[in-house]
Design a protein around this motif. Structure first.
Motif, PDB file in Angstrom:
ATOM      1  N   GLN A 139      -6.605   5.932   4.290  1.00  0.00           N
ATOM      2  CA  GLN A 139      -6.994   7.326   4.159  1.00  0.00           C
ATOM      3  C   GLN A 139      -5.736   8.175   4.065  1.00  0.00           C
ATOM      4  N   ASN A 140      -5.652   8.901   2.959  1.00  0.00           N
ATOM      5  CA  ASN A 140      -4.498   9.748   2.689  1.00  0.00           C
ATOM      6  C   ASN A 140      -4.969  11.119   2.218  1.00  0.00           C
ATOM      7  N   ARG A 141      -4.184  12.124   2.486  1.00  0.00           N
ATOM      8  CA  ARG A 141      -4.399  13.451   1.890  1.00  0.00           C
ATOM      9  C   ARG A 141      -3.536  13.488   0.636  1.00  0.00           C
ATOM     10  N   VAL A 142      -4.198  13.558  -0.512  1.00  0.00           N
ATOM     11  CA  VAL A 142      -3.512  13.456  -1.799  1.00  0.00           C
ATOM     12  C   VAL A 142      -3.587  14.794  -2.532  1.00  0.00           C
ATOM     13  N   THR A 143      -2.429  15.287  -2.936  1.00  0.00           N
ATOM     14  CA  THR A 143      -2.344  16.523  -3.710  1.00  0.00           C
ATOM     15  C   THR A 143      -2.120  16.145  -5.161  1.00  0.00           C
ATOM     16  N   ALA A 144      -2.977  16.701  -6.042  1.00  0.00           N
ATOM     17  CA  ALA A 144      -2.920  16.336  -7.452  1.00  0.00           C
ATOM     18  C   ALA A 144      -3.504  17.444  -8.322  1.00  0.00           C
ATOM     19  N   SER A 145      -3.165  17.349  -9.594  1.00  0.00           N
ATOM     20  CA  SER A 145      -3.777  18.174 -10.633  1.00  0.00           C
ATOM     21  C   SER A 145      -4.334  17.193 -11.653  1.00  0.00           C
ATOM     22  N   ILE A 146      -5.642  17.236 -11.859  1.00  0.00           N
ATOM     23  CA  ILE A 146      -6.307  16.258 -12.712  1.00  0.00           C
ATOM     24  C   ILE A 146      -6.856  16.936 -13.964  1.00  0.00           C
ATOM     25  N   HIS A 147      -6.447  16.440 -15.108  1.00  0.00           N
ATOM     26  CA  HIS A 147      -6.920  16.921 -16.414  1.00  0.00           C
ATOM     27  C   HIS A 147      -6.792  18.435 -16.571  1.00  0.00           C
ATOM     28  N   GLY A 148      -5.650  18.960 -16.176  1.00  0.00           N
ATOM     29  CA  GLY A 148      -5.375  20.370 -16.379  1.00  0.00           C
ATOM     30  C   GLY A 148      -6.008  21.307 -15.372  1.00  0.00           C
ATOM     31  N   GLY A 149      -6.685  20.746 -14.378  1.00  0.00           N
ATOM     32  CA  GLY A 149      -7.274  21.585 -13.333  1.00  0.00           C
ATOM     33  C   GLY A 149      -6.199  22.094 -12.393  1.00  0.00           C
ATOM     34  N   GLY A 150      -6.605  22.853 -11.428  1.00  0.00           N
ATOM     35  CA  GLY A 150      -5.658  23.373 -10.450  1.00  0.00           C
ATOM     36  C   GLY A 150      -5.092  22.272  -9.570  1.00  0.00           C
ATOM     37  N   TYR A 205       0.832  -1.203   0.000  1.00  0.00           N
ATOM     38  CA  TYR A 205       0.000   0.000   0.000  1.00  0.00           C
ATOM     39  C   TYR A 205       0.871   1.260   0.000  1.00  0.00           C
ATOM     40  N   ARG A 206       1.868   1.273   0.837  1.00  0.00           N
ATOM     41  CA  ARG A 206       2.744   2.448   0.922  1.00  0.00           C
ATOM     42  C   ARG A 206       3.567   2.630  -0.352  1.00  0.00           C
ATOM     43  N   ALA A 207       3.996   1.539  -0.948  1.00  0.00           N
ATOM     44  CA  ALA A 207       4.735   1.624  -2.214  1.00  0.00           C
ATOM     45  C   ALA A 207       3.837   2.182  -3.321  1.00  0.00           C
ATOM     46  N   TYR A 208       2.571   1.775  -3.333  1.00  0.00           N
ATOM     47  CA  TYR A 208       1.595   2.295  -4.303  1.00  0.00           C
ATOM     48  C   TYR A 208       1.460   3.815  -4.157  1.00  0.00           C
ATOM     49  N   ASN A 209       1.274   4.280  -2.924  1.00  0.00           N
ATOM     50  CA  ASN A 209       1.105   5.712  -2.695  1.00  0.00           C
ATOM     51  C   ASN A 209       2.367   6.493  -3.037  1.00  0.00           C
ATOM     52  N   GLN A 210       3.512   5.938  -2.721  1.00  0.00           N
ATOM     53  CA  GLN A 210       4.782   6.596  -3.051  1.00  0.00           C
ATOM     54  C   GLN A 210       4.961   6.667  -4.565  1.00  0.00           C
ATOM     55  N   ILE A 218      -0.123  11.826   1.759  1.00  0.00           N
ATOM     56  CA  ILE A 218       0.215  11.769   3.176  1.00  0.00           C
ATOM     57  C   ILE A 218      -0.748  10.814   3.878  1.00  0.00           C
ATOM     58  N   GLU A 219      -0.215   9.724   4.399  1.00  0.00           N
ATOM     59  CA  GLU A 219      -1.025   8.699   5.062  1.00  0.00           C
ATOM     60  C   GLU A 219      -1.556   9.189   6.400  1.00  0.00           C
ATOM     61  N   GLU A 220      -2.857   8.975   6.613  1.00  0.00           N
ATOM     62  CA  GLU A 220      -3.474   9.320   7.888  1.00  0.00           C
ATOM     63  C   GLU A 220      -3.953   8.091   8.648  1.00  0.00           C
ATOM     64  N   HIS A 221      -4.423   7.078   7.914  1.00  0.00           N
ATOM     65  CA  HIS A 221      -4.933   5.867   8.563  1.00  0.00           C
ATOM     66  C   HIS A 221      -4.944   4.737   7.541  1.00  0.00           C
ATOM     67  N   VAL A 222      -4.651   3.537   8.007  1.00  0.00           N
ATOM     68  CA  VAL A 222      -4.738   2.365   7.136  1.00  0.00           C
ATOM     69  C   VAL A 222      -5.093   1.146   7.974  1.00  0.00           C
ATOM     70  N   ASP A 223      -5.938   0.289   7.403  1.00  0.00           N
ATOM     71  CA  ASP A 223      -6.330  -0.946   8.056  1.00  0.00           C
ATOM     72  C   ASP A 223      -6.512  -2.007   6.981  1.00  0.00           C
ATOM     73  N   ALA A 224      -6.121  -3.219   7.272  1.00  0.00           N
ATOM     74  CA  ALA A 224      -6.272  -4.313   6.311  1.00  0.00           C
ATOM     75  C   ALA A 224      -6.835  -5.536   7.017  1.00  0.00           C
ATOM     76  N   GLN A 225      -7.728  -6.201   6.324  1.00  0.00           N
ATOM     77  CA  GLN A 225      -8.346  -7.418   6.853  1.00  0.00           C
ATOM     78  C   GLN A 225      -8.113  -8.559   5.868  1.00  0.00           C
ATOM     79  N   LYS A 226      -7.736  -9.714   6.406  1.00  0.00           N
ATOM     80  CA  LYS A 226      -7.553 -10.924   5.594  1.00  0.00           C
ATOM     81  C   LYS A 226      -8.915 -11.401   5.114  1.00  0.00           C
ATOM     82  N   THR A 227      -8.976 -11.830   3.851  1.00  0.00           N
ATOM     83  CA  THR A 227     -10.196 -12.403   3.279  1.00  0.00           C
ATOM     84  C   THR A 227      -9.883 -13.825   2.818  1.00  0.00           C
TER      85      THR A 227
END
Length: 120
Positions: A80-91, A9-14, A62-71
């Motif tokens: 839950q992360n605070r993600v900063t991004a610009s999508i399709h030319g937006g701000g 999960y952390r590698a994905y976010n990074q 920026i990671e705030e919370h993570v939980d995983a359950q075996k299935t």
């Protein structure tokens, strides 16, 4: 919580925050889909292409919370992360994103099968 799953999960976010499509290519299952907060279900190849082209540009996660359950078939992770991004030319904005992931084995390796993103 399983440390290997947390590391995935952390590698994905990074990788996402640095537009590292090479790393994402290794982390995502071939059938991966990303459901955006708009409800659009984006195929893996299309999302990676948009990252490479800069149509979707991520700056931080920026990671705030993570939980995983075996299935029975793998793992169900909610992060839950605070993600900063610009999508399709937006701000450039920061969103509080809740990501639900299904993680399963592909050829013996844990891969992210799907991710569904909403706000929290």
């Amino acid at each position: 919580m399983n440390e290997e799953i947390l590391a995935l999960y952390r590698a994905y976010n990074q990788a996402m925050a640095t537009d590292n499509t090479v790393a994402l290519d290794q982390l995502l299952a071939p059938s991966f889909t990303l459901t955006h907060m708009t409800g659009y279900v984006q195929p893996r190849a299309e999302w990676l292409k948009e990252l490479r082209q800069g149509t979707m540009k991520y700056f931080a996660s920026i990671e705030e919370h993570v939980d995983a359950q075996k299935t029975d078939t793998g793992w169900h992770l909610v992060g839950q992360n605070r993600v900063t991004a610009s999508i399709h030319g937006g701000g450039k904005y920061t969103w509080p994103l809740n990501t639900e992931m299904v993680i399963g084995r592909v050829a013996g390796t844990w891969k992210i099968m799907s991710a569904v993103v909403t706000t929290y």
